[in-house]
Design a protein around this motif. Structure first.
Motif, short mmCIF file in Angstrom:
data_model
loop_
_atom_site.label_atom_id
_atom_site.label_comp_id
_atom_site.label_asym_id
_atom_site.label_seq_id
_atom_site.Cartn_x
_atom_site.Cartn_y
_atom_site.Cartn_z
N LYS A 145 -2.81 -3.91 5.39
CA LYS A 145 -1.45 -4.07 4.83
C LYS A 145 -0.69 -2.75 4.88
N LYS A 146 -1.38 -1.68 4.50
CA LYS A 146 -0.74 -0.36 4.48
C LYS A 146 -0.39 0.13 5.88
N ILE A 147 -1.20 -0.27 6.86
CA ILE A 147 -0.86 0.08 8.25
C ILE A 147 0.40 -0.69 8.66
N LYS A 148 0.43 -1.98 8.30
CA LYS A 148 1.57 -2.82 8.68
C LYS A 148 2.87 -2.33 8.05
N SER A 149 2.74 -1.85 6.80
CA SER A 149 3.96 -1.39 6.11
C SER A 149 4.27 0.08 6.43
N SER A 150 3.44 0.68 7.29
CA SER A 150 3.54 2.10 7.65
C SER A 150 3.35 3.04 6.47
N GLU A 151 2.79 2.52 5.38
CA GLU A 151 2.45 3.40 4.26
C GLU A 151 1.40 4.41 4.69
N ILE A 152 0.48 3.94 5.54
CA ILE A 152 -0.45 4.88 6.20
C ILE A 152 0.04 5.05 7.63
N ASP A 153 0.17 6.30 8.07
CA ASP A 153 0.57 6.57 9.45
C ASP A 153 -0.65 6.41 10.34
#
Lengths: 475, 94
Positions: A6-14
């Motif tokens: 989810k965080k990858i999809k939201s770009s929260e994690i680069d």
């Protein structure tokens, strides 16, 4: 894992930054533990950059990708395009496949990042990842580095345990090479039904035995990768054309009605008491969840499975390895002498000892005069063993045994074993492998600071039941 | 049947392997032990059981005989240094 995706999809994690970190950690771990024959930094970063671009462009497809940004390590015997793929053998040194194995194509499409090729026994010929090819390094147990991490998918199991980042491994099993290292490294390992996952692009060992499957820290992660790689493939003539299944929606309450058979012969004298203790604790845990069990006798697989397995395995391996001759791809030397002289020189100098032993055993078993006594007999035994299992599955949803009879041994004790004693290590695992039955290693805790694994065996195509039971034990 | 050095040398030769004297010395007891164990198979009465060449039943698959994309000649030759005039080059035959 879900949270991470989810965080990858939201770009929260680069994803690019994250992948750099992943590669750095792999390099650091590898200096001590030898889990990778090759770390595919270039490919991983190229994939990460592509994902970043797609996310930036708000590409619609990207949101559905099941493995977006997840690091996946690949057993060295599985072909990855343009990445050296040797199956741990010097005879394939320098071989960079011109194509992706079907499983690699599938996980790339799901957005997985391929981080490298994991170490293994040469071509899968072993249970401790010590039968490595000439010039390769032995992977070490992540819990105690004086001990083996099992094999032949040793590097796959080791990195699965050791990685601090979200990661799943692609392993391969011929006679137990997924579940056994998973047990020694305290992770889940699923060897699926023969034919459920395409073998196209696998550097094969035994065509009627090889299965590609996942290893993960959790049952869910293992199921996630299994879901991504299952499916019919017209490029593999033994691929099963069956409807796809959802393996990840675990937690079906009906599993509590399951009935389990505990294989009596798998708790004999030769099994370490520490192992028995933890397996029984696991069985009691299932019982406390309402699952009923009975002890059952399953004579053929434990008593004769090994002999049948090694007959079939070495026979098939000896024909498969006939193609490695220093021409067209892999290692080559100066063309000298006639055909036979050149091939003999290449093969004698670049196969390790265990590969030579198995080629000789397999060639012997297929020689005229012995073919019927050994090879055909083993094939008949496979039919009888399958019947015995099928009879049990009429009554039980799954069968239980220890995955391995002993705790992970020290390297110095392994050195003392004869090849036959080495082969004995697979006694619990050869049955389901020969009969193409799905089986799952479930970690059931530590004894003497070392992990113990429970083996769950299911009927053909009943992976889901095994994963359900595994996730009950995980809680 | 007698498993001796001569037999090992013969079988290895069939598989295009040339073993050193040291390897043969080492392999002889190991192969004897393994083959003896495998002969356990003779204990089982398999009778008329149909040999199971694949663990699950598999149907023959056919496809239309149509031309498909495959590796180019250059790609196929790209993994070896032994090539000439668009062909693989091998050791001499005669």
């Amino acid at each position: 894992m879900l949270e991470f995706i989810k965080k990858i999809k939201s770009s929260e994690i680069d994803i690019v930054e994250h992948t750099h970190k992943v590669i750095d950690e792999c390099k650091k771990i590898n200096r001590e533990y030898n889990y990778f024959n090759f770390i595919s930094e270039e490919l991983a970063l190229e994939q990460a950059n592509n994902i970043k671009k797609q996310l930036k462009n708000n590409d619609k497809n990207i949101k559905n990708k099941k493995l977006l940004g997840v690091a996946v390590s690949v057993k060295d015997s599985i072909c990855v395009k343009d990445v050296e793929s040797t199956a741990g053998s010097r005879i394939l040194k320098g071989y960079k496949p011109l194509f992706d194995a079907t499983v690699i194509k599938k996980i790339k499409e799901e957005g997985a990042i391929i981080i490298g090729k994991t170490s293994q026994d040469e071509f899968g010929f072993g249970s401790f990842s010590v039968n490595i090819g000439i010039g390769f390094k032995v992977p070490k147990n992540p819990i105690d580095n004086e001990r083996t991490c099992g094999g032949s998918s040793g590097g796959a199991a080791g990195i699965t345990k050791k990685a601090s980042f979200p990661h799943i491994a692609l392993g391969e099993s011929t006679g137990g090479s997924i579940a056994e290292p998973a047990s020694f490294c305290d992770v889940f390992g699923l060897c699926p039904t023969y034919g459920l996952v395409s073998r196209y692009g696998l550097i094969d060992f035994g065509n009627s035995l090889d299965k590609i499957g996942p290893l993960g820290k959790t049952c869910y992660e293992t199921a996630l990768l299994q879901e991504a790689i299952s499916g019919y493939d017209e490029k593999d003539s033994t691929s099963l054309n069956v409807p796809s299944q959802d393996y990840t929606n675990l937690g079906n309450k009906n599993i509590k009605n399951a009935k389990i058979g505990v294989i009596k012969e798998a708790f004999s004298e030769g099994v370490a008491k520490e192992v028995k203790k933890k397996i029984w604790e696991g069985i009691k845990k299932l019982e406390s969840n309402g699952i009923k069990y009975e002890e059952i006798s399953l004579e053929l697989p434990i008593k004769y499975g090994l002999a049948a397995y090694y007959m079939i395995g070495t026979s098939e391996a000896s024909t498969n390895l006939a193609k490695f001759c220093g021409m067209r791809y892999g290692i080559s030397e100066k063309l000298e002498g006639n055909f036979n002289e050149y091939f003999t020189k290449i093969r004698s100098g670049n196969f390790s000892e265990e590969a030579k032993r198995r080629i000789i055993l397999g060639t012997f078993a297929r020689m005229s005069g012995y073919r019927d006594a050994y090879y055909i007999k083993a094939m008949k035994l496979r039919a009888l063993m399958t019947q015995e299992y099928k009879k049990a599955f009429k009554k039980y949803d799954a069968l239980i045994s220890p995955t391995v009879a002993i705790l992970p041994p020290k390297f110095r004790d392994i050195e003392k074993l004869t090849p036959l004693q080495n082969y004995m290590m697979d006694v619990m695992l050869v049955g389901p492998n020969v009969c193409g039955l799905p089986h799952l290693n479930v970690p059931v805790g530590y004894e003497n600071k070392l992990p113990v694994g429970m083996l769950l065996i299911g009927d053909h195509l009943q992976e889901k039941k095994l994963l359900e039971l595994g996730s009950l034990l995980e809680k | 049947m007698k498993v001796d050095k001569e037999l090992i040398r013969h079988v290895a030769g069939l598989a295009r392997l040339k073993l050193t004297e040291k390897e043969i010395e080492k392999f002889l007891p190991q192969l004897k032990e393994a083959l003896e164990y495998f002969s356990k198979l003779n204990e089982v009465k398999t009778g008329n059981a149909k040999p199971s060449f694949q663990p699950v039943e598999i149907k023959n698959v056919l496809r239309e005989d149509k031309e498909e994309k495959c590796l180019t000649q250059n790609e196929a030759l790209s993994l070896t240094e032994h090539k000439k005039d668009g062909y693989f080059k091998g050791p001499k035959v005669v």
